[in-house]
Design a protein around this motif. Structure first.
Motif, PDB file in Angstrom:
ATOM      1  N   VAL A 191       1.069  14.237  16.380  1.00 12.89           N
ATOM      2  CA  VAL A 191       0.825  15.360  15.454  1.00 12.89           C
ATOM      3  C   VAL A 191      -0.665  15.441  15.115  1.00 12.89           C
ATOM      4  CG1 VAL A 191       1.150  16.047  13.029  1.00 12.89           C
ATOM      5  CG2 VAL A 191       3.143  15.602  14.475  1.00 12.89           C
ATOM      6  N   VAL A 218      -3.430  18.363  15.927  1.00 10.93           N
ATOM      7  CA  VAL A 218      -4.220  19.048  14.888  1.00 10.93           C
ATOM      8  C   VAL A 218      -5.686  19.106  15.320  1.00 10.93           C
ATOM      9  CG1 VAL A 218      -5.112  18.818  12.523  1.00 10.93           C
ATOM     10  CG2 VAL A 218      -2.659  18.506  12.959  1.00 10.93           C
ATOM     11  N   ARG A 224       0.831  -1.213   0.000  1.00 12.66           N
ATOM     12  CA  ARG A 224       0.000   0.000   0.000  1.00 12.66           C
ATOM     13  C   ARG A 224       0.862   1.258   0.000  1.00 12.66           C
ATOM     14  NH1 ARG A 224       0.347   3.725   2.741  1.00 12.66           N
ATOM     15  NH2 ARG A 224       0.072   2.669   4.720  1.00 12.66           N
ATOM     16  N   LEU A 226       4.756  25.804   2.352  1.00 11.03           N
ATOM     17  CA  LEU A 226       4.534  24.484   2.955  1.00 11.03           C
ATOM     18  C   LEU A 226       3.210  23.863   2.529  1.00 11.03           C
ATOM     19  CD1 LEU A 226       6.245  22.766   4.823  1.00 11.03           C
ATOM     20  CD2 LEU A 226       5.069  23.788   6.778  1.00 11.03           C
ATOM     21  N   ARG A 227       2.290  24.702   2.065  1.00 15.52           N
ATOM     22  CA  ARG A 227       1.010  24.120   1.656  1.00 15.52           C
ATOM     23  C   ARG A 227       1.184  23.174   0.461  1.00 15.52           C
ATOM     24  NH1 ARG A 227      -1.983  26.395  -2.441  1.00 15.52           N
ATOM     25  NH2 ARG A 227      -0.920  28.124  -3.467  1.00 15.52           N
ATOM     26  N   LEU A 267       0.263  15.539   1.404  1.00 14.14           N
ATOM     27  CA  LEU A 267       0.067  14.671   2.572  1.00 14.14           C
ATOM     28  C   LEU A 267      -1.408  14.448   2.844  1.00 14.14           C
ATOM     29  CD1 LEU A 267       2.788  15.870   5.128  1.00 14.14           C
ATOM     30  CD2 LEU A 267       2.930  14.126   3.364  1.00 14.14           C
ATOM     31  N   LEU A 295       1.711  11.020  -3.521  1.00 11.31           N
ATOM     32  CA  LEU A 295       2.831  11.896  -3.179  1.00 11.31           C
ATOM     33  C   LEU A 295       3.684  12.257  -4.389  1.00 11.31           C
ATOM     34  CD1 LEU A 295       3.997  10.434   0.265  1.00 11.31           C
ATOM     35  CD2 LEU A 295       2.454  12.352  -0.190  1.00 11.31           C
ATOM     36  N   ILE A 320      -4.398   6.464   3.622  1.00 11.98           N
ATOM     37  CA  ILE A 320      -3.875   5.717   4.774  1.00 11.98           C
ATOM     38  C   ILE A 320      -4.962   5.479   5.818  1.00 11.98           C
ATOM     39  CG2 ILE A 320      -2.197   5.817   6.683  1.00 11.98           C
ATOM     40  CD1 ILE A 320      -0.259   7.096   4.718  1.00 11.98           C
ATOM     41  N   SER A 358       8.505  15.863  12.001  1.00 14.28           N
ATOM     42  CA  SER A 358       7.215  16.453  12.388  1.00 14.28           C
ATOM     43  C   SER A 358       7.157  17.944  12.091  1.00 14.28           C
ATOM     44  CB  SER A 358       6.969  16.234  13.892  1.00 14.28           C
ATOM     45  OG  SER A 358       6.942  14.862  14.174  1.00 14.28           O
ATOM     46  N   THR A 366      10.777  14.710   4.551  1.00  8.69           N
ATOM     47  CA  THR A 366      11.377  14.546   5.881  1.00  8.69           C
ATOM     48  C   THR A 366      12.895  14.713   5.835  1.00  8.69           C
ATOM     49  OG1 THR A 366       9.633  13.001   6.449  1.00  8.69           O
ATOM     50  CG2 THR A 366      11.616  12.927   7.815  1.00  8.69           C
ATOM     51  N   SER A 406       0.630   4.342  -2.446  1.00  6.35           N
ATOM     52  CA  SER A 406       0.346   5.684  -1.892  1.00  6.35           C
ATOM     53  C   SER A 406       1.377   6.692  -2.364  1.00  6.35           C
ATOM     54  CB  SER A 406       0.469   5.696  -0.366  1.00  6.35           C
ATOM     55  OG  SER A 406      -0.519   4.987   0.261  1.00  6.35           O
ATOM     56  N   VAL A 407       2.654   6.299  -2.273  1.00  9.96           N
ATOM     57  CA  VAL A 407       3.712   7.244  -2.625  1.00  9.96           C
ATOM     58  C   VAL A 407       3.650   7.572  -4.112  1.00  9.96           C
ATOM     59  CG1 VAL A 407       6.219   7.508  -2.790  1.00  9.96           C
ATOM     60  CG2 VAL A 407       5.205   6.619  -0.702  1.00  9.96           C
TER      61      VAL A 407
HETATM   62  P1  TGC Z   1       1.063  25.936   8.886  1.00 10.09           P
HETATM   63  O1  TGC Z   1       2.441  26.538   8.966  1.00 10.09           O
HETATM   64  O2  TGC Z   1      -0.049  26.488   9.709  1.00 10.09           O
HETATM   65  O3  TGC Z   1       0.532  25.916   7.387  1.00 10.09           O
HETATM   66  C1  TGC Z   1       1.358  26.005   6.307  1.00 10.09           C
HETATM   67  C2  TGC Z   1       0.494  26.098   5.059  1.00 10.09           C
HETATM   68  O4  TGC Z   1       0.018  24.795   4.744  1.00 10.09           O
HETATM   69  C3  TGC Z   1      -1.420  24.776   4.734  1.00 10.09           C
HETATM   70  N1  TGC Z   1      -1.796  23.477   5.321  1.00 10.09           N
HETATM   71  C4  TGC Z   1      -2.294  22.471   4.619  1.00 10.09           C
HETATM   72  N2  TGC Z   1      -2.635  22.357   3.341  1.00 10.09           N
HETATM   73  C5  TGC Z   1      -3.120  21.174   2.922  1.00 10.09           C
HETATM   74  N3  TGC Z   1      -3.262  20.115   3.729  1.00 10.09           N
HETATM   75  C6  TGC Z   1      -2.914  20.180   5.031  1.00 10.09           C
HETATM   76  N4  TGC Z   1      -3.034  19.116   5.827  1.00 10.09           N
HETATM   77  C7  TGC Z   1      -2.417  21.393   5.538  1.00 10.09           C
HETATM   78  N5  TGC Z   1      -1.992  21.804   6.748  1.00 10.09           N
HETATM   79  C8  TGC Z   1      -1.612  23.079   6.599  1.00 10.09           C
HETATM   80  C9  TGC Z   1      -1.819  25.939   5.574  1.00 10.09           C
HETATM   81  O5  TGC Z   1      -3.115  26.387   5.217  1.00 10.09           O
HETATM   82  C10 TGC Z   1      -0.762  26.940   5.206  1.00 10.09           C
HETATM   83  O6  TGC Z   1      -1.045  27.432   3.899  1.00 10.09           O
HETATM   84  P2  TGC Z   1      -0.756  28.996   3.546  1.00 10.09           P
HETATM   85  O7  TGC Z   1      -1.115  29.102   2.105  1.00 10.09           O
HETATM   86  O8  TGC Z   1      -1.636  29.770   4.472  1.00 10.09           O
HETATM   87  O9  TGC Z   1       0.697  29.208   3.828  1.00 10.09           O
HETATM   88  O10 TGC Z   1       1.250  24.462   9.143  1.00 10.09           O
HETATM   89  P3  TGC Z   1       0.589  23.675  10.301  1.00 10.09           P
HETATM   90  O11 TGC Z   1       0.804  24.391  11.594  1.00 10.09           O
HETATM   91  O12 TGC Z   1      -0.807  23.313   9.949  1.00 10.09           O
HETATM   92  O13 TGC Z   1       1.490  22.384  10.250  1.00 10.09           O
HETATM   93  C11 TGC Z   1       2.040  21.882  11.413  1.00 10.09           C
HETATM   94  C12 TGC Z   1       2.016  20.365  11.290  1.00 10.09           C
HETATM   95  C13 TGC Z   1       2.796  19.817  12.465  1.00 10.09           C
HETATM   96  C14 TGC Z   1       0.578  19.871  11.343  1.00 10.09           C
HETATM   97  C15 TGC Z   1       2.658  19.958   9.952  1.00 10.09           C
HETATM   98  O14 TGC Z   1       3.941  20.491   9.868  1.00 10.09           O
HETATM   99  C16 TGC Z   1       2.676  18.472   9.786  1.00 10.09           C
HETATM  100  O15 TGC Z   1       1.734  17.872   9.295  1.00 10.09           O
HETATM  101  N6  TGC Z   1       3.794  17.784  10.218  1.00 10.09           N
HETATM  102  C17 TGC Z   1       3.956  16.357   9.978  1.00 10.09           C
HETATM  103  C18 TGC Z   1       4.804  16.158   8.751  1.00 10.09           C
HETATM  104  C19 TGC Z   1       4.473  14.881   8.038  1.00 10.09           C
HETATM  105  O16 TGC Z   1       3.406  14.342   8.118  1.00 10.09           O
HETATM  106  N7  TGC Z   1       5.401  14.421   7.225  1.00 10.09           N
HETATM  107  C20 TGC Z   1       5.153  13.292   6.378  1.00 10.09           C
HETATM  108  C21 TGC Z   1       6.260  13.107   5.374  1.00 10.09           C
HETATM  109  S1  TGC Z   1       5.824  12.118   3.991  1.00 10.09           S
HETATM  110  C22 TGC Z   1       5.646  10.562   4.583  1.00 10.09           C
HETATM  111  O17 TGC Z   1       5.694  10.288   5.734  1.00 10.09           O
HETATM  112  C23 TGC Z   1       5.389   9.542   3.564  1.00 10.09           C
HETATM  113  S2  TGC Z   1       5.199   7.946   4.131  1.00 10.09           S
HETATM  114  C24 TGC Z   1       4.395   7.338   2.786  1.00 10.09           C
HETATM  115  C25 TGC Z   1       4.245   5.897   2.705  1.00 10.09           C
HETATM  116  O18 TGC Z   1       5.248   5.155   2.704  1.00 10.09           O
HETATM  117  O19 TGC Z   1       3.057   5.481   2.583  1.00 10.09           O
END
Ligand code: TGC
Ligand code: FAD
Length: 387
Positions: free
Chosen positions: A372, A376, A94, A236-237, A243, A103, A250, A142, A136, A98-99
């Motif tokens: 995380v 949220v 999966r 970052l959006r 994601l 992604l 997922i 995170s 990452t 997904s990737v």
């Molecule tokens: P914030 O700084 O407030 O927002 C930044 C900008 O992003 C927008 N936004 C989103 N857009 C779409 N979807 C979402 N879920 C969004 N969350 C935020 C937001 O509106 C803003 O846009 P703009 O235009 O105003 O600048 O960011 P935040 O405070 O919401 O984020 C903090 C936090 C901790 C939730 C975030 O950094 C986060 O989710 N961290 C976790 C990182 C993560 O999940 N990494 C995953 C890496 S990939 C992976 O793991 C692949 S595994 C795949 C596999 O093998 O299946």
């Protein structure tokens, strides 16, 4: 009429004919091609690459993208069912889908130029070009805003330096969607594997997601033409938007993993005779089995409603966080408890619960850890950012 033990609320009756057909065809692939080999793949730490043409042949790569790019044009509920069935096989299979789909193909579709879409999407849907997604970094996944990888403009090119960590498909991939800081905010680039200065190193000694390739990526003055930058998003959006797509899928996957564990433990406990009766005849076993069915049923309905909201264009990231948290927690707990119900037999890959339990350690961590996603939801309720 007897209820189906793995679908007590007849969620299947809420699906369209097309959605049911998609689920059946993926279920068949998993039963015939994944389940016979996956225990050995996990033991050997091997991703079964030989399945890629079959996944592509069924239209499972980039399944929701339009047909004009060689994709199946399915709805989000169908994509969810694909994830559920693939993860009934193994989280690694999966993860691969997904990737590739959410992604890599999604950002090229959503943020790429028309030329980039035409260049990459048909070959990715056909499984001829494999992608990975580099967000990452070693200093803390995170908090992706603290990104160190950077791209500097140099004439018509960009020069990328830095590294990424824990990247699924890294050593398999022909292209990498790499997110980097620029003077103009975070931007995405399509790096090709033979770009000078770009290398991948597989991460070994994993006890989880062993039937999946996980790598570190290194960028040492990698020169990237501007035509390989995704032109339609900044900040970052961009990566967070990808994601949201992947996390949605997922939420469905762990339902499949949990059903596989329930199936195995149910059959085993009916056949295992202890103290002159089947283990399944004891109250304690039935409490466990009933509780798993309750949790699986709730998770199925959560994902289905999320999918309906997504198809209606109404899904919110906070709703995705709640379901990713709930469904991963549900599956990891069930897999661990199912392992226990199998006794000593539960510790080998002959039976699936320990494999799913170990895999879920990754699934509950990647795409946002449980904490995380809890934060949220907490932020949504209180209006206070606790990160
Ligand atoms: P914030 O700084 O407030 O927002 C930044 C900008 O992003 C927008 N936004 C989103 N857009 C779409 N979807 C979402 N879920 C969004 N969350 C935020 C937001 O509106 C803003 O846009 P703009 O235009 O105003 O600048 O960011 P935040 O405070 O919401 O984020 C903090 C936090 C901790 C939730 C975030 O950094 C986060 O989710 N961290 C976790 C990182 C993560 O999940 N990494 C995953 C890496 S990939 C992976 O793991 C692949 S595994 C795949 C596999 O093998 O299946
Ligand atoms: P950290 O961010 O260092 O977190 C450590 C701990 O701190 C965790 O328990 C976390 O919940 C907790 N924590 C974090 N913030 C807070 C807070 N504010 N308050 C309280 N506690 C907090 N990434 C990609 O970009 N692409 C991929 O393809 C990919 N594939 C992966 C495949 C696997 C098998 C794995 C294991 C990971 C993959 N990842 C990928 C990385 C994954 O997304 C990260 O592991 C994840 O986001 C967590 O980052 P981290 O490992 O650096 O942990």
């Amino acid at each position: 009429m007897a209820l189906h033990p793995y679908d007590l609320y007849d969620v299947r009756s809420l699906l369209s004919d097309e959605e049911r057909a998609v689920q059946d065809s993926v279920a068949r692939l998993v039963d015939e091609r994944v389940l016979p080999i996956i225990g050995d793949c996990f033991d050997q730490g091997r991703f079964p690459k030989e399945l890629i043409p079959e996944l592509a042949g069924l239209g499972l790569l980039g399944a929701t993208l339009p047909e004009e790019y060689g994709c199946a044009g399915l709805n989000s509920v169908s994509y969810g069912l694909i994830c559920q069935e693939l993860e009934r096989g193994d989280s690694g299979i999966r993860s691969f889908a997904s990737v590739q789909s959410s992604l890599c193909m999604y950002p090229i579709f959503a943020y790429g130029s028309e030329e980039q879409r035409r260049r990459w999407l048909p070959d990715m849907a056909a499984g001829k070009v494999i992608g990975c997604f580099g967000l990452t970094e070693p200093q803390g996944g995170s908090d992706p805003a603290n990104m160190k990888t950077h791209a500097k403009r140099d004439g018509g090119d960009w020069v990328v330096n830095g590294s990424k960590m824990w990247i699924t498909n890294g050593n398999l991939a022909d292209i990498a969607i790499v997110w980097a800081q620029t003077d103009d905010g975070i931007q995405g680039f399509v790096l090709e594997k033979d770009f000078a200065g770009f290398s991948a190193q597989e991460i070994k000694h994993k006890m989880s997601l062993r039937a999946s390739v996980t790598s570190a990526l290194y960028f040492d003055n990698v020169r990237v033409p501007d035509a390989s930058r995704l032109p339609n998003v900044k900040g970052l959006r961009g990566p967070l938007g990808c994601l949201t797509q992947a996390r949605y899928g997922i939420t469905w996957g762990p339902v499949g993993a949990a059903i596989a564990c329930l199936d195995e433990a149910l059959n085993y406990s009916k056949e295992r005779i202890l103290f002159d009766r089947p283990v399944a005849a004891t109250q304690s076993a039935q409490l466990k089995l009933a509780d798993w069915a309750r949790r699986i049923t709730s998770a199925q309905l959560l994902s289905l409603q999320l999918g309906r909201l997504k198809d209606a264009g109404k899904m919110q990231p906070t709703q995705v966080s709640l379901a990713k948290w709930n469904n991963c927690r549900m599956a990891i707990d069930i897999a661990r408890e199912a392992r226990d119900l199998l006794g000593g037999a539960g510790i080998t890959t002959e039976h699936c619960p320990i494999r799913h339990a170990l895999n879920m350690e990754s699934v509950i961590t990647y795409e946002g850890t449980e904490t995380v996603h809890q934060l949220v939801v907490g932020r949504e309720l209180t209006g206070i950012n606790a990160f």
